[in-house]
Design an enzyme around this catalytic site. Sequence first.
Site, short mmCIF file in Angstrom:
data_model
loop_
_atom_site.label_atom_id
_atom_site.label_comp_id
_atom_site.label_asym_id
_atom_site.label_seq_id
_atom_site.Cartn_x
_atom_site.Cartn_y
_atom_site.Cartn_z
N ARG A 1 33.36 30.68 33.01
CA ARG A 1 34.44 30.36 33.93
C ARG A 1 33.84 30.23 35.32
O ARG A 1 33.14 31.13 35.79
CB ARG A 1 35.49 31.48 33.92
CG ARG A 1 36.58 31.33 34.99
CD ARG A 1 37.50 30.15 34.75
NE ARG A 1 38.51 30.03 35.80
CZ ARG A 1 39.37 29.02 35.88
NH1 ARG A 1 39.36 28.04 34.99
NH2 ARG A 1 40.26 28.98 36.85
N CYS B 1 41.05 32.14 45.55
CA CYS B 1 42.40 31.83 46.05
C CYS B 1 42.98 33.21 46.35
O CYS B 1 43.48 33.89 45.46
CB CYS B 1 43.22 31.09 45.00
SG CYS B 1 44.96 30.88 45.47
N GLY C 1 40.52 28.36 48.60
CA GLY C 1 41.51 27.29 48.61
C GLY C 1 40.93 25.92 48.33
O GLY C 1 41.15 24.99 49.10
N THR D 1 50.77 20.95 46.87
CA THR D 1 49.51 21.34 47.52
C THR D 1 48.69 20.13 47.99
O THR D 1 48.16 20.12 49.10
CB THR D 1 48.67 22.24 46.57
OG1 THR D 1 47.41 22.49 47.17
CG2 THR D 1 48.45 21.63 45.19
N ASP E 1 39.76 18.36 47.61
CA ASP E 1 38.87 19.19 46.78
C ASP E 1 37.42 18.77 46.96
O ASP E 1 36.89 17.97 46.19
CB ASP E 1 39.26 19.12 45.30
CG ASP E 1 38.51 20.17 44.47
OD1 ASP E 1 37.59 20.82 45.00
OD2 ASP E 1 38.86 20.33 43.28
N ARG F 1 34.73 20.60 46.62
CA ARG F 1 33.76 21.49 45.96
C ARG F 1 32.77 20.67 45.12
O ARG F 1 33.16 19.73 44.44
CB ARG F 1 34.49 22.47 45.03
CG ARG F 1 35.40 23.45 45.77
CD ARG F 1 36.24 24.26 44.81
NE ARG F 1 37.20 23.43 44.07
CZ ARG F 1 38.04 23.89 43.17
NH1 ARG F 1 38.06 25.17 42.88
NH2 ARG F 1 38.89 23.08 42.55
N THR G 1 38.40 25.67 31.52
CA THR G 1 39.02 25.06 32.71
C THR G 1 39.91 23.89 32.33
O THR G 1 39.71 23.26 31.29
CB THR G 1 37.94 24.56 33.70
OG1 THR G 1 38.58 24.07 34.88
CG2 THR G 1 37.10 23.43 33.10
N LYS H 1 35.06 20.32 37.14
CA LYS H 1 34.13 21.44 37.02
C LYS H 1 33.13 21.22 35.88
O LYS H 1 32.17 21.97 35.76
CB LYS H 1 34.90 22.74 36.76
CG LYS H 1 35.61 23.30 37.98
CD LYS H 1 36.29 24.62 37.68
CE LYS H 1 36.94 25.19 38.95
NZ LYS H 1 37.73 26.40 38.66
#
Length: 391
Positions: free
Chosen positions: A54, A59, A102, A124, A136, A138, A163, A168
Amino acid sequence: MGTKVKTQAGPYDAPYAAGEGAESQFKTHYIEYSPRSAHLVLARNVERSVVDLRLATACSLAHQLGSVKCDCGTQLRMAQKQLAQTDNGAMMIYSLGEDHEGRGAGELNHVRAYVLQHRERIDTVTSYKGLGIDVDPRNYGQQVHIMRKFALHERKRKVRVLTNNPGKVLPLKEAGFNAEQLLLNAPITKFNYGQLLSRQTGLGHTFKDDLSSISVEGAIKLRTNGELDNVDYSVNPDIVGENGTRYGPFPLPYAIDGNDEGRIQELDTYYYIIDERMYFVLHRLGAPPTSSAEVETMSACLPGHVLGSTLCTCRTKLKKVMQGMDPNSPEKSPVLIFALGYYDRQANLKPDEVLAHVRGDADRRELRPDHPHAKIILEHMGVRDPQTFSE
Ligand SMILES: [Zn+2]
Ligand SMILES: [Zn+2]
């Protein structure tokens, strides 16, 4: 984000209880790359040929306090349960700091987005876009770096990523891992439906159902980009004292028993930012504290509050305070002042604080009732004669 390790500590052997039937022992490593980015790595049997993984990014409201407005907390707890029960290798990489909070927005932006979502009833993705925040950004480069340290890229090994976010899995595949996606099907509730729909339509996450064709009783329909009119994207806070601001109150739903199968209770929630430190303040819905209210002050404990370490009593204590805010236990009505514990004034990480909690030798009540910031908050809320919270 660079991949040069700045601080590394561990492994520490630590027990985690992420819910009923999810007790498990993990070797815990702390790996910090910059003052904005660190990772807690929980690993068990990671030499096995298949490893369940994971990748979690912070958050705070969901992970630390159990808000179920988004499904971040539910997903984390579900993943932990699977990792606790799997016969494969198991690894959790929990990423914290401004670069991760976040979906990479950072603490303050995350709170501003929350405020907008409440005030304007928008989802969101729309709130992030309205504030000019990347939805996003990331990239998981550091997580890839960590996975290589554990040799998960070697031939004939497989990584199953728990996920709903294909974003990811792809970076792992591109980095040469034999990675596959394993869906986590969080139960759809009236509280998280809007967030889940936004993840499916706005962020491209995978769900087994087409959420737009599902109707969920009592769920609030959030407005999205296509149907907006007159949204005011300014999020001006109230001014508090000399160096403080406040947003709120907002009614937010929490899993007050510390797990998703337990009670969900809406609580009034404020965000205070004083001298660039952030505090969440919670009390019973619609019942502002009296001047002699019972008050509990505490700092966030990453292993305890977030991951369920049983080396400390942080999680148990938090649960008792949250349950006291339930209108069905009328003899109590405590106020909780909860400090985000991992950041200093410049929103940089404080590794010593994180590590003390990892090892289980931190003082759970680091935020004292007589802390100047706690005093400012209580004064601002009209609590002039605070009483100690009694369990
Ligand atoms: Zn969340
Ligand atoms: Zn703790």
